[in-house]
Design a protein around this motif. Structure first.
Motif, PDB file in Angstrom:
ATOM      1  N   VAL A  94       0.841  -1.208   0.000  1.00  0.00           N
ATOM      2  CA  VAL A  94       0.000   0.000   0.000  1.00  0.00           C
ATOM      3  C   VAL A  94       0.872   1.254   0.000  1.00  0.00           C
ATOM      4  O   VAL A  94       2.017   1.237   0.428  1.00  0.00           O
ATOM      5  N   SER A  95       0.284   2.356  -0.495  1.00  0.00           N
ATOM      6  CA  SER A  95       0.985   3.637  -0.586  1.00  0.00           C
ATOM      7  C   SER A  95       0.109   4.728   0.018  1.00  0.00           C
ATOM      8  O   SER A  95      -1.095   4.527   0.222  1.00  0.00           O
ATOM      9  N   GLY A  96       0.716   5.893   0.245  1.00  0.00           N
ATOM     10  CA  GLY A  96      -0.030   7.035   0.760  1.00  0.00           C
ATOM     11  C   GLY A  96      -1.255   7.326  -0.104  1.00  0.00           C
ATOM     12  O   GLY A  96      -1.166   7.300  -1.324  1.00  0.00           O
ATOM     13  N   GLY A  97      -2.393   7.599   0.528  1.00  0.00           N
ATOM     14  CA  GLY A  97      -3.627   7.854  -0.198  1.00  0.00           C
ATOM     15  C   GLY A  97      -4.489   6.609  -0.357  1.00  0.00           C
ATOM     16  O   GLY A  97      -5.681   6.703  -0.634  1.00  0.00           O
ATOM     17  N   ASP A  98      -3.898   5.411  -0.198  1.00  0.00           N
ATOM     18  CA  ASP A  98      -4.680   4.178  -0.254  1.00  0.00           C
ATOM     19  C   ASP A  98      -5.473   4.018   1.038  1.00  0.00           C
ATOM     20  O   ASP A  98      -5.129   4.598   2.073  1.00  0.00           O
ATOM     21  N   SER A  99      -6.512   3.199   0.948  1.00  0.00           N
ATOM     22  CA  SER A  99      -7.224   2.761   2.150  1.00  0.00           C
ATOM     23  C   SER A  99      -7.352   1.250   2.086  1.00  0.00           C
ATOM     24  O   SER A  99      -7.407   0.680   1.005  1.00  0.00           O
ATOM     25  N   TYR A 100      -7.364   0.615   3.240  1.00  0.00           N
ATOM     26  CA  TYR A 100      -7.702  -0.811   3.256  1.00  0.00           C
ATOM     27  C   TYR A 100      -8.615  -1.103   4.427  1.00  0.00           C
ATOM     28  O   TYR A 100      -8.866  -0.237   5.267  1.00  0.00           O
ATOM     29  N   ASP A 101      -9.159  -2.334   4.408  1.00  0.00           N
ATOM     30  CA  ASP A 101     -10.135  -2.705   5.419  1.00  0.00           C
ATOM     31  C   ASP A 101      -9.483  -3.553   6.504  1.00  0.00           C
ATOM     32  O   ASP A 101      -8.737  -4.471   6.215  1.00  0.00           O
ATOM     33  N   PHE A 102      -9.753  -3.214   7.754  1.00  0.00           N
ATOM     34  CA  PHE A 102      -9.437  -4.129   8.853  1.00  0.00           C
ATOM     35  C   PHE A 102     -10.677  -4.244   9.730  1.00  0.00           C
ATOM     36  O   PHE A 102     -11.161  -3.241  10.258  1.00  0.00           O
ATOM     37  N   ALA A 103     -11.204  -5.437   9.828  1.00  0.00           N
ATOM     38  CA  ALA A 103     -12.377  -5.701  10.678  1.00  0.00           C
ATOM     39  C   ALA A 103     -13.530  -4.739  10.371  1.00  0.00           C
ATOM     40  O   ALA A 103     -14.200  -4.252  11.275  1.00  0.00           O
ATOM     41  N   GLY A 104     -13.733  -4.460   9.084  1.00  0.00           N
ATOM     42  CA  GLY A 104     -14.837  -3.607   8.680  1.00  0.00           C
ATOM     43  C   GLY A 104     -14.590  -2.130   8.883  1.00  0.00           C
ATOM     44  O   GLY A 104     -15.486  -1.312   8.698  1.00  0.00           O
ATOM     45  N   ARG A 105     -13.369  -1.770   9.279  1.00  0.00           N
ATOM     46  CA  ARG A 105     -13.007  -0.362   9.462  1.00  0.00           C
ATOM     47  C   ARG A 105     -12.110   0.098   8.330  1.00  0.00           C
ATOM     48  O   ARG A 105     -11.286  -0.666   7.836  1.00  0.00           O
ATOM     49  N   GLU A 106     -12.237   1.380   7.999  1.00  0.00           N
ATOM     50  CA  GLU A 106     -11.349   1.956   7.007  1.00  0.00           C
ATOM     51  C   GLU A 106     -10.005   2.326   7.650  1.00  0.00           C
ATOM     52  O   GLU A 106      -9.948   3.030   8.653  1.00  0.00           O
ATOM     53  N   VAL A 107      -8.938   1.821   7.048  1.00  0.00           N
ATOM     54  CA  VAL A 107      -7.582   2.202   7.470  1.00  0.00           C
ATOM     55  C   VAL A 107      -6.997   3.053   6.352  1.00  0.00           C
ATOM     56  O   VAL A 107      -6.798   2.574   5.243  1.00  0.00           O
ATOM     57  N   LYS A 108      -6.769   4.326   6.647  1.00  0.00           N
ATOM     58  CA  LYS A 108      -6.187   5.229   5.649  1.00  0.00           C
ATOM     59  C   LYS A 108      -4.678   5.230   5.785  1.00  0.00           C
ATOM     60  O   LYS A 108      -4.157   5.370   6.896  1.00  0.00           O
ATOM     61  N   VAL A 109      -4.013   5.116   4.648  1.00  0.00           N
ATOM     62  CA  VAL A 109      -2.556   5.095   4.638  1.00  0.00           C
ATOM     63  C   VAL A 109      -2.057   6.517   4.358  1.00  0.00           C
ATOM     64  O   VAL A 109      -2.443   7.135   3.367  1.00  0.00           O
ATOM     65  N   ILE A 110      -1.218   7.029   5.259  1.00  0.00           N
ATOM     66  CA  ILE A 110      -0.620   8.354   5.068  1.00  0.00           C
ATOM     67  C   ILE A 110       0.881   8.154   4.882  1.00  0.00           C
ATOM     68  O   ILE A 110       1.539   7.537   5.733  1.00  0.00           O
ATOM     69  N   ALA A 111       1.417   8.649   3.777  1.00  0.00           N
ATOM     70  CA  ALA A 111       2.860   8.548   3.537  1.00  0.00           C
ATOM     71  C   ALA A 111       3.571   9.565   4.416  1.00  0.00           C
ATOM     72  O   ALA A 111       3.232  10.751   4.406  1.00  0.00           O
TER      73      ALA A 111
END
Ligand SMILES: [Zn+2]
Length: 257
Positions: A94-111
């Protein structure tokens, strides 16, 4: 949605481990994997099964447990694309600006390049949670090892814009030495003086000083406060830009003993 269950603990010398558990799905993540035995011990203590390893950067004391934990649990490893070659067992890049799911929550990736070139931090906006790795510490920030001081300032400035009530966890328990340094840079900051005293008392009892909040860092963390008149006066940098003030504070911390 019920709150995530957070379980921070100290391992190795001064690293923080933190387990994040969702009771509804049973998913459990470790934020970085400083040491497999310590993480196994804490999982057993809580009775949780590891499903994810969420990596902030490639340093050994953040990835050393990856392969042993993946072997045992089949955990999915999600980490920074820019450092994928140095993150053992990585599954999802993953890179900055991406989001992924953990346990139904949004995880935003910040570079947040600076400490390492590809460092990322993880922001869960709904939960008001930040996992800052080695970018932001309580009363401190990571050493600028691979990036430039200007890059590190840009990274920290992104974290300054998060809501004040964001709770943050980080990679190390360095708060007491950070406080000693901070008092040389902004000794007239009453909130800092109070926090330094509290920190000293906590560490005397071997208590954890984390998690903290972004709001408290904005008020007391000298690396986030280049606008402070007192800091500028002490550094003789009344008219400098924020990035230059930050760079001078960081250089002084590198030389501080
Ligand atoms: Zn590191």
């Amino acid at each position: 949605m019920p709150q995530l269950d957070l379980h921070p603990f100290i391992c190795r010398e001064d690293n923080y481990g933190v387990l994040v558990h969702d009771a509804a799905t049973g998913q459990t993540a470790t934020i970085d994997a400083p040491a497999a035995p310590a993480i196994e011990r804490e999982l057993a203590r809580k009775g949780w099964k590891l499903t994810h390893i969420l990596t902030t950067h490639h340093h050994t004391d953040h990835v050393e447990g990856n392969l042993a934990l993946k072997e045992k649990w089949g955990a999915t490893i999600i980490g920074p694309k820019a450092e994928a070659a140095r993150i053992p067992g990585i599954d999802q890049r993953v890179s900055g600006g991406d989001s992924y799911d953990f346990a139904g929550r949004e995880v935003k990736v910040i570079a947040t390049p600076g400490h390492t070139k590809g460092h990322i931090v993880l922001h869960l906006p709904e939960e008001k949670l930040l996992f800052a790795g080695d970018t932001l510490f309580a009363l401190g920030c990571g050493r600028v090892i691979e990036g430039t001081l200007a890059e590190m300032w840009t990274s920290l400035d992104k974290l300054r814009k998060l809501p004040r009530d964001t709770v943050f966890h980080c990679g190390h328990e360095y708060t007491e030495s950070n406080a000693r340094f901070a008092l040389t840079i902004e000794p007239g900051n009453e909130a800092l003086v109070k926090r330094a005293a509290r920190t000293k008392a906590q560490r005397a009892k071997s208590e954890m000083t984390l998690p903290g909040t972004i709001g408290e860092e904005l008020d007391t963390n000298v690396f986030l406060r280049p606008e402070s008149k007192e800091i500028r006066s002490i550094l003789s940098m009344a008219l400098a830009g924020n990035a230059d003030v930050f760079a001078e504070v960081r250089k002084r911390k590198d030389a501080f003993r």
